[in-house]
Design a protein around this motif. Sequence first.
Motif, PDB file in Angstrom:
ATOM      1  N   MET A   1      52.192  49.698  48.011  1.00 17.30           N
ATOM      2  CA  MET A   1      50.944  50.455  47.859  1.00 17.30           C
ATOM      3  C   MET A   1      51.131  51.417  46.700  1.00 17.30           C
ATOM      4  O   MET A   1      52.150  52.096  46.614  1.00 17.30           O
TER       5      MET A   1
ATOM      6  N   LEU B   1      46.073  42.649  46.894  1.00 19.03           N
ATOM      7  CA  LEU B   1      45.623  42.442  48.267  1.00 19.03           C
ATOM      8  C   LEU B   1      44.555  43.436  48.692  1.00 19.03           C
ATOM      9  O   LEU B   1      43.774  43.149  49.598  1.00 19.03           O
ATOM     10  N   ARG B   2      44.516  44.616  48.075  1.00 23.18           N
ATOM     11  CA  ARG B   2      43.562  45.664  48.456  1.00 23.18           C
ATOM     12  C   ARG B   2      43.205  46.474  47.220  1.00 23.18           C
ATOM     13  O   ARG B   2      44.065  46.775  46.398  1.00 23.18           O
TER      14      ARG B   2
ATOM     15  N   VAL C   1      40.251  41.812  44.651  1.00 24.57           N
ATOM     16  CA  VAL C   1      41.221  41.224  45.567  1.00 24.57           C
ATOM     17  C   VAL C   1      41.422  39.762  45.168  1.00 24.57           C
ATOM     18  O   VAL C   1      40.463  39.042  44.895  1.00 24.57           O
TER      19      VAL C   1
ATOM     20  N   GLY D   1      40.839  49.934  45.934  1.00 22.62           N
ATOM     21  CA  GLY D   1      40.131  51.136  46.366  1.00 22.62           C
ATOM     22  C   GLY D   1      40.740  52.327  45.658  1.00 22.62           C
ATOM     23  O   GLY D   1      41.099  52.252  44.490  1.00 22.62           O
TER      24      GLY D   1
ATOM     25  N   LYS E   1      46.997  47.709  47.005  1.00 26.51           N
ATOM     26  CA  LYS E   1      48.087  47.032  47.705  1.00 26.51           C
ATOM     27  C   LYS E   1      48.329  45.747  46.934  1.00 26.51           C
ATOM     28  O   LYS E   1      47.388  45.016  46.626  1.00 26.51           O
TER      29      LYS E   1
END
Length: 59
Positions: free
Chosen positions: A45, A27-28, A7, A30, A34
Amino acid sequence: MSEKYLVGDRVEFKKKHPCGGKNWLILRVGMDFKAKCETCERVIMLSRNKFEKNVKKKL
């Protein structure tokens, strides 16, 4: 691609966003990512596979 993304990292995509920007802020992280366009601030996304396929380089 074996590169690790965190991030806050900035990346450049292979294709331009419709606004003309190529640089994105992560921003994200996983199973999906994002990211925010640094030109128009649009947030998207993407799945991990699609994200890693589209990244040209880490800035």
